[in-house]
Every structure is written in structure tokens, then in C-alpha cells.
Enzyme design. Structure first.
Site, short mmCIF file in Angstrom:
data_model
loop_
_atom_site.label_atom_id
_atom_site.label_comp_id
_atom_site.label_asym_id
_atom_site.label_seq_id
_atom_site.Cartn_x
_atom_site.Cartn_y
_atom_site.Cartn_z
N ASP A 160 1.83 4.22 2.56
CA ASP A 160 0.71 5.12 2.04
C ASP A 160 1.40 6.04 1.22
O ASP A 160 1.38 5.97 0.22
CB ASP A 160 -0.04 5.36 3.41
CG ASP A 160 -1.47 5.86 2.72
OD1 ASP A 160 -1.99 5.62 1.44
OD2 ASP A 160 -2.18 6.40 3.60
N ASP A 161 1.94 7.13 1.93
CA ASP A 161 2.37 8.48 1.15
C ASP A 161 3.59 8.67 1.80
O ASP A 161 3.46 9.88 2.56
CB ASP A 161 1.29 9.47 1.19
CG ASP A 161 0.13 9.16 0.40
OD1 ASP A 161 0.15 9.09 -0.77
OD2 ASP A 161 -0.91 8.90 1.08
N HIS B 212 1.26 4.95 -2.44
CA HIS B 212 0.78 5.88 -3.67
C HIS B 212 1.79 6.34 -4.37
O HIS B 212 2.68 7.09 -3.70
CB HIS B 212 -0.37 6.89 -3.17
CG HIS B 212 -1.47 6.32 -2.46
ND1 HIS B 212 -2.77 5.88 -3.25
CD2 HIS B 212 -1.66 5.87 -1.29
CE1 HIS B 212 -3.53 5.60 -2.44
NE2 HIS B 212 -3.06 5.13 -1.07
N HIS C 176 -9.47 1.21 -0.53
CA HIS C 176 -9.60 1.93 0.72
C HIS C 176 -10.86 1.77 1.49
O HIS C 176 -11.76 2.14 0.92
CB HIS C 176 -8.97 3.27 0.57
CG HIS C 176 -7.55 3.51 0.04
ND1 HIS C 176 -6.92 2.83 -1.23
CD2 HIS C 176 -6.69 4.31 0.69
CE1 HIS C 176 -5.85 3.55 -0.98
NE2 HIS C 176 -5.49 4.03 -0.15
N GLU D 220 -10.65 4.06 6.64
CA GLU D 220 -9.45 4.80 6.97
C GLU D 220 -10.40 6.05 8.05
O GLU D 220 -10.30 6.00 9.18
CB GLU D 220 -8.72 5.44 5.83
CG GLU D 220 -7.61 6.27 6.08
CD GLU D 220 -7.25 6.89 5.03
OE1 GLU D 220 -7.71 6.74 3.65
OE2 GLU D 220 -6.10 7.50 4.83
N HIS E 6 0.87 -1.25 -0.07
CA HIS E 6 0.08 -0.03 -0.15
C HIS E 6 0.93 1.08 -0.13
O HIS E 6 1.39 1.75 0.89
CB HIS E 6 -0.97 -0.06 1.19
CG HIS E 6 -1.95 1.25 1.37
ND1 HIS E 6 -2.91 1.29 2.20
CD2 HIS E 6 -1.79 2.27 0.65
CE1 HIS E 6 -3.48 2.28 2.17
NE2 HIS E 6 -3.18 2.80 1.00
#
Ligand code: HPA
Ligand code: ZN
Length: 324
Positions: free
Chosen positions: A269-270, A10, A188, A191, A8
Site C-alpha cells: 500500500d504505502d 501507491h 479500493h 478498507e 497494490h
């Protein structure tokens, strides 16, 4: 350097401030920030939607096939340096299509980098296209049309973006179409949204994996179902902290879920926005929850068994981990 998979992340969220400023200058894109330092200082977020507005501003600097290639290569090199053997990378073409950037340049640059990183860094990269849930389902279906020429280079389809008010069921036909085309699927859910969205993603969208799934932890029936069906959750502790999904990692539900038999994984994630790549996320939960070495190895094993890699590859990666 434990061998692991990242499931996961991005790609747009791996854009480091220095590269963001460099791409902006070379593509002559005006930004509200003047330097990488100013950018870093702006990275305090009130929640998911506030974060996404900054993230989509950052996306504006990515314009050319070469930009997408460099972005992807930088992430894969860095991930390989953290023991990542396999990276399944989400990428949302819609923001770039809005700016008139052809899907060929986006996916072409990314897949060039995946091939290059496999040779140079021995890391197995895979691409998952991600639709924006704050747009409508017709746009998501159109996205599948647009990437069809690249069908053999795209492994899966996901759903990200502003969660509240955009339940998974809004995209049931998108996921059905993706499945019909042979894509692996992930969504997703849970969250910022409620546990009901996790159940809905499984029931109405029939996705294979849940990105985040944080909200599920408070619902014993749902936890039992995730464990029974061995649904992998791709959790992202530092992201959840930065976006105020949780305010304290010592109560983070990852260990409780693991103890209940849910295959949980740890992901970034990011990473350029949330203060850490995959290993910093492993370190944060290990410290906050006092995880044992065996538990950390279970997380790494879950990352391989929950991946969309060929079963033969999964087996060989698990063997490598077991021998490590
Ligand atoms: N949630 C939803 N969409 C996203 C995220 C996230 O954490 N990061 C990038 N797109
Ligand atoms: Zn995400």
C-alpha cells in the site's frame, strides 16, 4: 526472495522521509516537519482520512519530472531487492495537477524510471492511474482525458482516497470510460467502507480487481462470489494495522479467504508510511497466521495470476515460482 508481484502500492506512498526532506529542500517547499526523524514520529494515524492528510502534505514536495523519476526508480530498485518481478503501481495525478505540475512531467518521469528499472534491475513495472473518490466523477473523467496522450504507457485505472461516504457507484461512468479506452480496472473497496462497497465495485463498476476487500470476509455470500468469479483481492496487512482497519493480525481474514478459494494477495500500500515493504507484509501475516510454506507460495502465485501482465508473462513467472 520468493519471486512475486506487487499489485497494490501507491508510488506517492513509497516516498521515504529522508527523500521527502531532500526533495522539499531542493524544491524549496516549506514543511511542518524539520527532519526525517520528526516525520517518522508524526506517522501515527487515527484512520484513513487522517493518514491521507499527511500523505497529501508529503506529495507537495514532488515537483519535477526528475522527482517522479527518482521516486519510481528508488521503489522499483527496492522492490526488485525483495524478489518482486512485477510491480503494478498506483499513482494519483490529481494532487499534482492542483499544484500546476503537468501530467507529462508526472507520467514522463515515472515511465522513464520504469524503462530504466527494467534494464538495470530486471523488474517489470506498470502504471495504474488512480482517481480520488473524495473528488467528483467529472474530475475523474477529466483525469482520463489528461492522460490520454500517454494511453500506451498507462496500463490501468483505479480509485483511491477517502472511502466512507464515497461509494464506488459514484464512479460508475469513470470505470465505464476507462474500460472503453482499454484500461485494466481496479477499485479500493472494503478498507474502511462496508462490504456493500465491494459488491458495488463489482456490480456497478465492473472492476477486475478489488484493492483491500477486507470487509468482504464477514459476508459468506460475497466471499463465495469472490471465490466463484476468482476476483483477486490486493490485501495490505501492515496498512490495515496502521490505519486501525484491524487491531490484531492473528485474526486477519487473509487465511480464511484463501481457504474459501478467494485469490488473495499481500501488498504494501504505502510502505514508507506503514512500516514495511512487500516482504515485511508477507512476514507479518506468515507469523501472525502461522502460514505454511505452501500457503506463502500460493500468495505469490496469486500475485502473478491476479496481475494485469500478458498471459505469457504470467505463465513464465508462475513457472519461475514453481521451480523456486
Ligand atoms: N486507501 C485509499 N487511498 C489511498 C490509500 C489507501 O490505503 N493509500 C493511498 N491512497
Ligand atoms: Zn491503497
Amino acid at each position: 526472495m520468493l519471486p512475486k508481484a506487487e499489485l497494490h502500492v501507491h508510488l506517492e506512498g513509497t516516498l521515504e522521509p529522508e527523500d521527502l526532506v531532500r526533495f522539499a529542500a531542493r524544491n524549496r517547499v516549506e514543511l511542518p516537519w524539520q527532519s526525517a526523524e520528526q516525520l517518522r514520529a508524526a506517522y501515527t494515524f487515527t484512520g484513513l482520512e487522517n493518514f491521507l492528510s499527511v500523505y497529501f502534505q508529503g506529495c507537495r514536495v514532488l515537483r519535477t519530472r526528475e522527482d517522479f523519476r527518482e521516486l519510481t526508480l528508488a521503489y522499483l530498485q527496492r522492490a526488485a531487492g525483495q524478489g518482486v518481478r512485477r510491480a503494478e503501481m498506483l499513482f494519483g495525478p490529481q494532487a499534482f495537477l492542483d499544484h500546476g505540475i503537468p501530467v507529462d512531467d508526472q507520467v514522463g518521469g515515472i515511465t522513464d524510471a520504469i524503462a530504466e528499472a527494467r534494464e538495470t534491475h530486471g523488474i517489470d513495472g506498470a502504471l495504474l492511474v488512480s482517481a480520488h473518490r473524495h473528488r467528483n466523477e467529472a474530475d475523474a473523467l477529466e483525469l482520463l482525458e489528461l492522460v490520454r496522450p500517454w494511453r500506451d504507457r498507462v496500463l490501468g485505472a483505479g480509485l483511491g482516497g477517502a472511502e466512507r461516504g464515497n461509494p464506488p457507484a459514484k464512479f460508475a461512468r469513470y470505470f465505464a470510460a476507462a474500460r472503453a479506452e482499454g484500461y485494466r480496472t481496479t477499485c479500493h473497496a472494503g478498507e474502511e467502507g462496508p462490504a456493500a462497497y465491494v459488491a458495488e465495485a463489482l456490480e456497478e463498476c465492473r472492476v477486475e480487481r478489488i484493492d483491500h476487500g477486507y470487509a468482504a470476509a464477514e459476508h459468506p455470500d460475497l466471499v463465495a462470489r469472490l471465490a466463484g468469479d476468482q476476483v483477486t483481492l490486493t490485501m495490505c496487512p501492515l496498512s490495515n494495522l496502521r490505519l486501525h482497519v484491524t487491531d490484531d493480525l492473528t485474526t486477519y481474514p487473509l487465511k480464511r479467504l484463501m481457504d474459501a478459494g478467494v485469490p488473495v494477495t499481500v501488498n504494501s500500500d504505502d510502505p514508507a508510511y506503514f512500516g514495511g515493504y512487500v516482504n515485511e507484509n508477507y512476514a507479518a501475516v506468515t507469523e501472525a497466521l502461522g502460514l505454511t510454506e505452501t500457503e506463502v507460495k500460493t500468495l505469490a502465485r496469486n500475485s502473478f495470476s491476479g496481475s494485469f501482465a500478458h498471459p505469457e508473462e504470467v505463465r513464465s513467472l508462475v513457472e519461475e515460482l514453481t521451480g523456486s
